[in-house]
Design a protein around this motif. Structure first.
Motif, PDB file in Angstrom:
ATOM      1  N   LEU A 161       0.426  -1.097  -0.590  1.00 57.05           N
ATOM      2  CA  LEU A 161      -0.359  -0.180   0.116  1.00 57.05           C
ATOM      3  C   LEU A 161       0.959   1.286   0.078  1.00 57.05           C
ATOM      4  N   VAL A 162       1.939   0.643   1.071  1.00 52.51           N
ATOM      5  CA  VAL A 162       2.815   2.613   1.294  1.00 52.51           C
ATOM      6  C   VAL A 162       3.483   2.991  -0.538  1.00 52.51           C
ATOM      7  N   ALA A 163       3.790   1.157  -0.807  1.00 48.19           N
ATOM      8  CA  ALA A 163       4.667   1.523  -2.300  1.00 48.19           C
ATOM      9  C   ALA A 163       3.519   1.638  -2.937  1.00 48.19           C
ATOM     10  N   ASP A 164       2.316   1.725  -3.506  1.00 42.77           N
ATOM     11  CA  ASP A 164       1.404   1.538  -4.356  1.00 42.77           C
ATOM     12  C   ASP A 164       1.124   3.622  -4.270  1.00 42.77           C
ATOM     13  N   LEU A 165       0.787   4.297  -2.798  1.00 42.90           N
ATOM     14  CA  LEU A 165       0.926   5.532  -3.052  1.00 42.90           C
ATOM     15  C   LEU A 165       1.927   6.083  -3.880  1.00 42.90           C
ATOM     16  N   ARG A 166       3.184   5.750  -3.014  1.00 50.00           N
ATOM     17  CA  ARG A 166       4.222   6.705  -3.302  1.00 50.00           C
ATOM     18  C   ARG A 166       4.736   6.665  -5.159  1.00 50.00           C
ATOM     19  N   SER A 167       4.528   5.861  -5.327  1.00 53.67           N
ATOM     20  CA  SER A 167       4.234   5.628  -6.425  1.00 53.67           C
ATOM     21  C   SER A 167       3.364   6.692  -7.742  1.00 53.67           C
ATOM     22  N   GLY A 168       2.281   6.764  -6.640  1.00 52.39           N
ATOM     23  CA  GLY A 168       0.372   7.257  -7.733  1.00 52.39           C
ATOM     24  C   GLY A 168       0.167   8.711  -7.281  1.00 52.39           C
ATOM     25  N   SER A 169       0.930   9.156  -5.972  1.00 51.71           N
ATOM     26  CA  SER A 169       0.070  10.388  -5.122  1.00 51.71           C
ATOM     27  C   SER A 169       2.076  11.293  -5.072  1.00 51.71           C
ATOM     28  N   ALA A 170       2.138  12.534  -5.444  1.00 51.66           N
ATOM     29  CA  ALA A 170       2.579  13.025  -5.198  1.00 51.66           C
ATOM     30  C   ALA A 170       2.919  13.769  -4.350  1.00 51.66           C
ATOM     31  N   GLU A 171       1.015  13.624  -3.723  1.00 52.08           N
ATOM     32  CA  GLU A 171       0.793  14.560  -2.256  1.00 52.08           C
ATOM     33  C   GLU A 171       1.520  13.713  -1.737  1.00 52.08           C
ATOM     34  N   PHE A 172       0.613  12.082  -0.908  1.00 52.00           N
ATOM     35  CA  PHE A 172       1.191  11.400  -0.173  1.00 52.00           C
ATOM     36  C   PHE A 172       2.742  10.760  -0.312  1.00 52.00           C
ATOM     37  N   THR A 173       3.459  11.598  -1.435  1.00 54.78           N
ATOM     38  CA  THR A 173       5.245  11.496  -1.375  1.00 54.78           C
ATOM     39  C   THR A 173       5.748  12.823  -0.690  1.00 54.78           C
ATOM     40  N   ARG A 174       4.965  13.339  -0.764  1.00 54.40           N
ATOM     41  CA  ARG A 174       6.212  14.452  -0.574  1.00 54.40           C
ATOM     42  C   ARG A 174       5.656  14.945   1.276  1.00 54.40           C
ATOM     43  N   LEU A 175       4.051  14.399   1.757  1.00 58.57           N
ATOM     44  CA  LEU A 175       3.828  14.176   3.351  1.00 58.57           C
ATOM     45  C   LEU A 175       4.664  13.380   3.375  1.00 58.57           C
ATOM     46  N   TRP A 176       5.055  11.685   2.818  1.00 57.79           N
ATOM     47  CA  TRP A 176       6.412  10.493   3.438  1.00 57.79           C
ATOM     48  C   TRP A 176       7.235  11.397   3.472  1.00 57.79           C
ATOM     49  N   ASP A 177       7.779  11.939   2.368  1.00 59.79           N
ATOM     50  CA  ASP A 177       9.034  12.029   2.755  1.00 59.79           C
ATOM     51  C   ASP A 177       9.425  13.724   3.370  1.00 59.79           C
ATOM     52  N   GLU A 178       8.497  13.958   4.355  1.00 60.21           N
ATOM     53  CA  GLU A 178       8.094  15.086   5.031  1.00 60.21           C
ATOM     54  C   GLU A 178       8.524  14.381   6.370  1.00 60.21           C
ATOM     55  N   GLY A 179       8.539  13.437   6.818  1.00 59.70           N
ATOM     56  CA  GLY A 179       8.287  12.906   8.065  1.00 59.70           C
ATOM     57  C   GLY A 179       6.947  13.460   8.451  1.00 59.70           C
ATOM     58  N   ALA A 180       6.025  13.609   7.824  1.00 62.18           N
ATOM     59  CA  ALA A 180       4.456  14.049   8.304  1.00 62.18           C
ATOM     60  C   ALA A 180       4.342  13.254   9.238  1.00 62.18           C
ATOM     61  N   VAL A 181       3.677  14.539  10.452  1.00 68.83           N
ATOM     62  CA  VAL A 181       3.403  13.872  11.406  1.00 68.83           C
ATOM     63  C   VAL A 181       1.821  13.985  11.886  1.00 68.83           C
ATOM     64  N   GLY A 182       0.744  13.848  12.604  1.00 67.82           N
ATOM     65  CA  GLY A 182      -0.633  14.571  12.512  1.00 67.82           C
ATOM     66  C   GLY A 182      -1.206  14.028  13.800  1.00 67.82           C
TER      67      GLY A 182
END
Length: 292
Positions: A198-219
């Motif tokens: 799921l994480v791999a699919d979202l990283r390859s298919g969503s620029a927003e998800f990739t940005r938040l993931w790489d930023e280490g988004a917390v919430g």
């Protein structure tokens, strides 16, 4: 004689009463426990398949079917693992996400049938829901397990997520919280192949998800106001809360409205017109299982 899956299913079915699944025990009812028809409905299976399982004529149920039966029968974790072994399957391993919904949570949902409540696993896959959830947000029963994943839906289709019609809310707090949740889930369940994919699919298919993931988004999830643009009643503004269940992976998403408000009248209209019984009457609707 060695126990079979069919014998275990009958024993577990016999020990549950209609009250345990949120139904009224009517006078003259012959079955002390659940009927096969009721188990089939709760597990998302055909009655014929439940009969074949109990009679030993169906001998290779899938892991998804066993998981659905375990939820419907309100098995504890030890009993659930026993059911997997009787079916010739390995129980879920440590490090993988559990789809087990504790019996206490199921009994609570059975008594909250008139409230829109969804039960999600640690990777934000919708496991079960109340009838009012389907009336407010659309019936998810025809969707596949992948399509019932909220994170995939949000980052693929926008804020409506799993709803069949638009859901409006402010800001990106939900998106950040979902990404943070997946990061935590990956730490807690490092061997879960579905989560890794799921994480791999979202990283390859969503620029927003990739940005938040790489930023280490917390919430974190907080109470939020959401407006559902419903085709029958128009805008319905609800408070949305996420409740965690200590000791297990599941979390509950609950929609509520102020008593006596116009939104409450709209929810009541949806309850009546969609055949949603009052609290305490129906069981929660199970997630769909694969019926052979």
């Amino acid at each position: 004689m060695d126990e079979t899956l069919g014998k275990a299913l009958r024993r577990w079915r016999d020990r549950l009463s209609p009250v345990d699944i949120g139904r009224t025990a009517l006078r003259g009812r012959r079955a002390a426990g659940l009927r096969r028809e009721e188990l089939a409905e709760l597990a998302g299976l055909s009655v014929d398949y439940v009969v074949r399982l109990e009679q030993g004529r169906a001998t290779s149920p899938s892991a998804q079917v066993v998981a659905g039966l375990a939820r419907a029968l309100q098995l504890d974790p030890v009993e659930r693992d026993h059911a997997y072994r009787l079916a010739g399957l390995l129980p879920p391993r440590e490090g993988t996400i559990s789809t087990h919904v504790p019996a206490g949570v199921q009994r609570m949902l059975a008594r909250l049938g008139e409230f829109p409540v969804g039960v999600f696993s640690a990777d934000w896959t919708l496991l079960s829901w109340t009838p009012a959830w389907a009336a407010l947000l659309g019936d998810p029963s025809a969707r596949t397990r992948a399509e019932r994943n909220l994170v995939r839906a949000v980052f693929a289709t926008g804020p409506s997520g799993l709803a069949a019609w638009p859901v409006l809310h402010d800001g990106d707090a939900l998106n950040r919280a979902l990404v943070a949740d997946l990061r935590t889930a990956l730490v807690d369940h490092p061997r879960d192949r579905g989560l890794i994919a799921l994480v791999a699919d979202l990283r390859s298919g969503s620029a927003e998800f990739t940005r938040l993931w790489d930023e280490g988004a917390v919430g974190r999830h907080v109470s939020a106001r959401k407006t559902i643009v419903h085709p029958q009643v128009g805008d319905v503004t609800c408070d949305c809360d996420v409740l965690t269940v200590p000791g297990c992976d599941v979390r509950l998403v609950v929609y509520t409205v102020a008593a006596g408000s116009a939104d409450a009248e709209k929810l009541e209209f949806l309850r009546v017109t969609n055949g949603v019984p009052a609290a305490g009457s129906p069981p929660p609707v199970p997630g769909p299982s694969s019926t052979p």
